[in-house]
Design a protein around this motif. Structure first.
Motif, PDB file in Angstrom:
ATOM      1  N   ILE A  69      11.026  -1.776  -4.983  1.00 55.46           N
ATOM      2  CA  ILE A  69      10.941  -2.283  -3.616  1.00 55.46           C
ATOM      3  C   ILE A  69      12.191  -3.068  -3.242  1.00 55.46           C
ATOM      4  CG2 ILE A  69       9.711  -4.423  -4.192  1.00 55.46           C
ATOM      5  CD1 ILE A  69       9.274  -2.181  -1.041  1.00 55.46           C
ATOM      6  N   THR A  70      12.786  -3.793  -4.183  1.00 53.27           N
ATOM      7  CA  THR A  70      13.969  -4.586  -3.852  1.00 53.27           C
ATOM      8  C   THR A  70      15.193  -3.702  -3.612  1.00 53.27           C
ATOM      9  OG1 THR A  70      14.404  -4.952  -6.205  1.00 53.27           O
ATOM     10  CG2 THR A  70      13.181  -6.667  -5.029  1.00 53.27           C
ATOM     11  N   LYS A  71      15.107  -2.449  -4.022  1.00 56.16           N
ATOM     12  CA  LYS A  71      16.165  -1.494  -3.687  1.00 56.16           C
ATOM     13  C   LYS A  71      16.280  -1.350  -2.171  1.00 56.16           C
ATOM     14  CE  LYS A  71      16.886   3.542  -4.016  1.00 56.16           C
ATOM     15  NZ  LYS A  71      16.342   4.789  -4.606  1.00 56.16           N
ATOM     16  N   TYR A  72      15.155  -1.534  -1.476  1.00 55.97           N
ATOM     17  CA  TYR A  72      15.125  -1.409  -0.017  1.00 55.97           C
ATOM     18  C   TYR A  72      15.239  -2.772   0.671  1.00 55.97           C
ATOM     19  CZ  TYR A  72      13.536   3.187  -1.410  1.00 55.97           C
ATOM     20  OH  TYR A  72      13.453   4.424  -2.012  1.00 55.97           O
ATOM     21  N   THR A  73      14.503  -3.761   0.168  1.00 61.18           N
ATOM     22  CA  THR A  73      14.507  -5.065   0.837  1.00 61.18           C
ATOM     23  C   THR A  73      15.830  -5.800   0.675  1.00 61.18           C
ATOM     24  OG1 THR A  73      13.505  -6.141  -1.101  1.00 61.18           O
ATOM     25  CG2 THR A  73      12.008  -5.324   0.616  1.00 61.18           C
TER      26      THR A  73
ATOM     27  N   ASP B 151      13.221   6.957   4.506  1.00 61.70           N
ATOM     28  CA  ASP B 151      13.861   6.357   5.676  1.00 61.70           C
ATOM     29  C   ASP B 151      12.888   5.459   6.442  1.00 61.70           C
ATOM     30  OD1 ASP B 151      16.347   7.368   5.163  1.00 61.70           O
ATOM     31  OD2 ASP B 151      16.230   9.002   6.628  1.00 61.70           O
ATOM     32  N   LEU B 152      11.632   5.844   6.509  1.00 61.25           N
ATOM     33  CA  LEU B 152      10.634   4.990   7.145  1.00 61.25           C
ATOM     34  C   LEU B 152      10.448   3.702   6.349  1.00 61.25           C
ATOM     35  CD1 LEU B 152       8.012   7.689   8.175  1.00 61.25           C
ATOM     36  CD2 LEU B 152       9.394   6.303   9.743  1.00 61.25           C
ATOM     37  N   LEU B 153      10.490   3.825   5.027  1.00 59.78           N
ATOM     38  CA  LEU B 153      10.400   2.653   4.157  1.00 59.78           C
ATOM     39  C   LEU B 153      11.560   1.699   4.427  1.00 59.78           C
ATOM     40  CD1 LEU B 153       8.770   1.398   1.851  1.00 59.78           C
ATOM     41  CD2 LEU B 153      10.030   2.837   0.250  1.00 59.78           C
ATOM     42  N   LYS B 154      12.754   2.252   4.591  1.00 55.66           N
ATOM     43  CA  LYS B 154      13.913   1.422   4.961  1.00 55.66           C
ATOM     44  C   LYS B 154      13.694   0.774   6.328  1.00 55.66           C
ATOM     45  CE  LYS B 154      17.559   4.111   2.627  1.00 55.66           C
ATOM     46  NZ  LYS B 154      18.762   4.947   2.878  1.00 55.66           N
ATOM     47  N   GLY B 155      13.160   1.545   7.249  1.00 56.73           N
ATOM     48  CA  GLY B 155      12.934   1.023   8.586  1.00 56.73           C
ATOM     49  C   GLY B 155      11.996  -0.173   8.596  1.00 56.73           C
TER      50      GLY B 155
ATOM     51  N   ASN C 269       8.002  -1.788  13.654  1.00 56.90           N
ATOM     52  CA  ASN C 269       6.571  -1.639  13.910  1.00 56.90           C
ATOM     53  C   ASN C 269       6.183  -0.172  14.043  1.00 56.90           C
ATOM     54  OD1 ASN C 269       6.140  -4.453  14.022  1.00 56.90           O
ATOM     55  ND2 ASN C 269       6.786  -4.514  16.166  1.00 56.90           N
ATOM     56  N   ASP C 270       7.069   0.622  14.656  1.00 54.31           N
ATOM     57  CA  ASP C 270       6.791   2.044  14.791  1.00 54.31           C
ATOM     58  C   ASP C 270       6.751   2.731  13.432  1.00 54.31           C
ATOM     59  OD1 ASP C 270       9.526   1.556  14.527  1.00 54.31           O
ATOM     60  OD2 ASP C 270      10.135   2.826  16.197  1.00 54.31           O
ATOM     61  N   ALA C 271       7.656   2.347  12.539  1.00 51.91           N
ATOM     62  CA  ALA C 271       7.672   2.921  11.189  1.00 51.91           C
ATOM     63  C   ALA C 271       6.431   2.515  10.409  1.00 51.91           C
ATOM     64  CB  ALA C 271       8.935   2.479  10.448  1.00 51.91           C
TER      65      ALA C 271
ATOM     66  N   LEU D 296       0.822  -1.209   0.000  1.00 50.31           N
ATOM     67  CA  LEU D 296       0.000   0.000   0.000  1.00 50.31           C
ATOM     68  C   LEU D 296       0.858   1.261   0.000  1.00 50.31           C
ATOM     69  CD1 LEU D 296      -2.901  -1.003   2.427  1.00 50.31           C
ATOM     70  CD2 LEU D 296      -2.860  -1.043  -0.069  1.00 50.31           C
ATOM     71  N   ILE D 297       2.025   1.203   0.628  1.00 50.73           N
ATOM     72  CA  ILE D 297       2.947   2.346   0.574  1.00 50.73           C
ATOM     73  C   ILE D 297       3.423   2.572  -0.851  1.00 50.73           C
ATOM     74  CG2 ILE D 297       5.224   3.180   1.266  1.00 50.73           C
ATOM     75  CD1 ILE D 297       4.783   1.694   3.951  1.00 50.73           C
ATOM     76  N   MET D 298       3.815   1.498  -1.530  1.00 49.04           N
ATOM     77  CA  MET D 298       4.310   1.625  -2.908  1.00 49.04           C
ATOM     78  C   MET D 298       3.210   2.106  -3.852  1.00 49.04           C
ATOM     79  SD  MET D 298       7.467   1.024  -2.487  1.00 49.04           S
ATOM     80  CE  MET D 298       8.063   1.008  -4.196  1.00 49.04           C
ATOM     81  N   GLU D 299       1.990   1.671  -3.626  1.00 42.93           N
ATOM     82  CA  GLU D 299       0.860   2.157  -4.428  1.00 42.93           C
ATOM     83  C   GLU D 299       0.672   3.657  -4.226  1.00 42.93           C
ATOM     84  OE1 GLU D 299      -2.740   0.062  -3.660  1.00 42.93           O
ATOM     85  OE2 GLU D 299      -2.214  -1.633  -4.951  1.00 42.93           O
ATOM     86  N   ALA D 300       0.765   4.094  -2.977  1.00 42.04           N
ATOM     87  CA  ALA D 300       0.583   5.519  -2.676  1.00 42.04           C
ATOM     88  C   ALA D 300       1.674   6.356  -3.332  1.00 42.04           C
ATOM     89  CB  ALA D 300       0.569   5.738  -1.165  1.00 42.04           C
TER      90      ALA D 300
END
Length: 398
Positions: free
Chosen positions: A204-208, A127-131, A138-140, A85-89
């Motif tokens: 997304i795999t740039k982060y994961t 940064d939240l996405l990385k978190g 969970n906080d992110a 949902l983040i990536m869609e947004a």
């Protein structure tokens, strides 16, 4: 409404590799899926896990299954849907990576895995996405949920709506994190389909795939991110996706790897330890790359056809694939020709938004559909104005 109904059935004979009947794994063909699953019941794979599945991403073909429809707590693998949902947004321009998010007291209070956000602190979406992707914060997750939907509960409603859109029947979410909650469950199968949808967003795999990084680098409260998925470092080709652990769920992992132009997704739930979880996933991936290959046919957003639309502001309408298209086959098999059939809807109303589905691309073997991909329009299409219509009508006389 198109007066001249478009009936475009392009059959393109492709000089590509495919399997003889019975060796092609078919997307959305229940008889083929069942046959393949039963064939693999005797395989000694995922023996440490309560449930598991292995699929090829482009086709969605099931290569291996073990209790894949058993409802179990997914723990932090829940965040696959949160990330989706983040990536869609982001894609829909509702978010930007450099936007600063102010952290609420609620988000900062989350226990379990966290990046130790503080109430009132501001952190960028990236940064939240990385978190979330690296440290399973969970906080992110809650901070992003609140930003997108206004509250975590409203975000959970979006999560469950997306579950329905994906056609999943055995998943229900109660939070954005995967923290223990009653009536919060999924299956290996459903997690694989969510991962498949998430991987449409290639960024997304740039982060994961990050193994280690820092948040607030150089500041007093600098935080060292270390990926909870150790396979991104220790298994060649793995570049995601999400781990999970609670006392109830035990050790879970949805992993994805890409080698030799073939992307796979492996999911295990209920393993007894990190070591057993990683071993089961590694064996699943080893099996996939030892036995199977894929043949890419189309990339995502690749133009496959176009058509003329007299009443549209853009008279030539370009049609592209909504996702990458491949075929999956066993190594060492004799190969055959296949066909692709492109069908454009006969009735389309103006206006049409960019990304709207206008047809289907089917991959066929001997007249039987073995995979199907939506075709979408590349641009917004509006009504032609009076001048455009007059000009086209005038030109048609000459």
């Amino acid at each position: 409404m198109l007066k001249n109904k478009i009936s475009l059935m392009l059959v393109c004979a492709l000089s590509i590799l495919c399997i003889f009947s019975g060796n092609v794994l078919a997307h959305h063909e229940e008889n083929h899926v069942s046959m393949e699953v039963n064939e693999n019941k005797s395989l000694d794979l995922a023996k440490h896990s309560q449930s598991a599945i292995l699929i090829e991403r482009d086709t969605g073909n099931i290569i291996f299954d073990k209790n894949a429809n058993e409802k179990l707590p997914p723990a932090s693998m829940t965040k696959i849907m949160t990330l989706l949902l983040i990536m869609e947004a982001i894609e829909n321009a509702q978010l930007s990576l450099d936007e600063s998010i102010r952290i609420s007291e609620n988000a900062a209070s989350m226990g379990g895995s966290q990046i130790f956000l503080e109430t009132g602190e501001e952190m960028s979406v990236e940064d939240l996405l990385k978190g979330i992707a690296v440290a399973s914060g969970n906080d992110a997750s809650v901070a992003m949920a609140e930003r997108i939907a206004g509250s975590e509960q409203a975000f959970v409603e979006m999560m469950n709506k997306k579950v329905e859109e994906l056609g999943l029947k055995s998943t229900k979410f109660q939070n954005s994190t995967g923290l223990p909650a009653d009536d919060h469950y999924s299956t290996a199968h459903d997690m694989a389909i969510m991962a498949k949808a998430l991987l449409k967003y290639e960024d997304i795999t740039k982060y994961t795939s990050i193994y280690e990084d820092y948040l607030r680098k150089g500041q007093d409260n600098e935080f060292w991110l270390v990926n909870t998925n150790k396979l991104v470092r220790f298994y060649d080709g793995v570049d995601g996706l999400k781990t999970g652990y609670t006392n109830e769920a035990k050790f879970c992992l949805t992993a994805t790897a890409e080698k030799n132009e073939m992307r796979t997704i492996a999911v295990v739930l209920g393993a007894g330890s990190t070591k057993e979880r990683n071993s089961d996933v590694s064996q699943l991936l080893d099996y996939a790359y030892a036995k199977y290959e894929t043949k890419p046919l189309y990339e995502k957003n690749q133009a496959v056809t176009s058509f003329e639309w007299l009443k549209a502001d853009k008279q030539k309408v370009n049609v592209v694939t909504n996702d990458s298209v491949s075929i999956l086959y066993q190594k060492g098999t004799d190969l055959n020709k296949i066909e692709t059939k492109i069908t454009i809807n006969q009735d389309i109303d103006l206006p049409v938004e960019k990304g709207s589905m206008v047809g289907k691309l089917q991959v066929m073997e001997e007249g039987k559909v073995i995979s199907e991909t939506d075709l979408i329009v590349k641009d917004d299409i509006k009504h032609a104005n009076v001048f455009q219509l007059f000009k086209r009508t005038f030109q048609s006389f000459f």
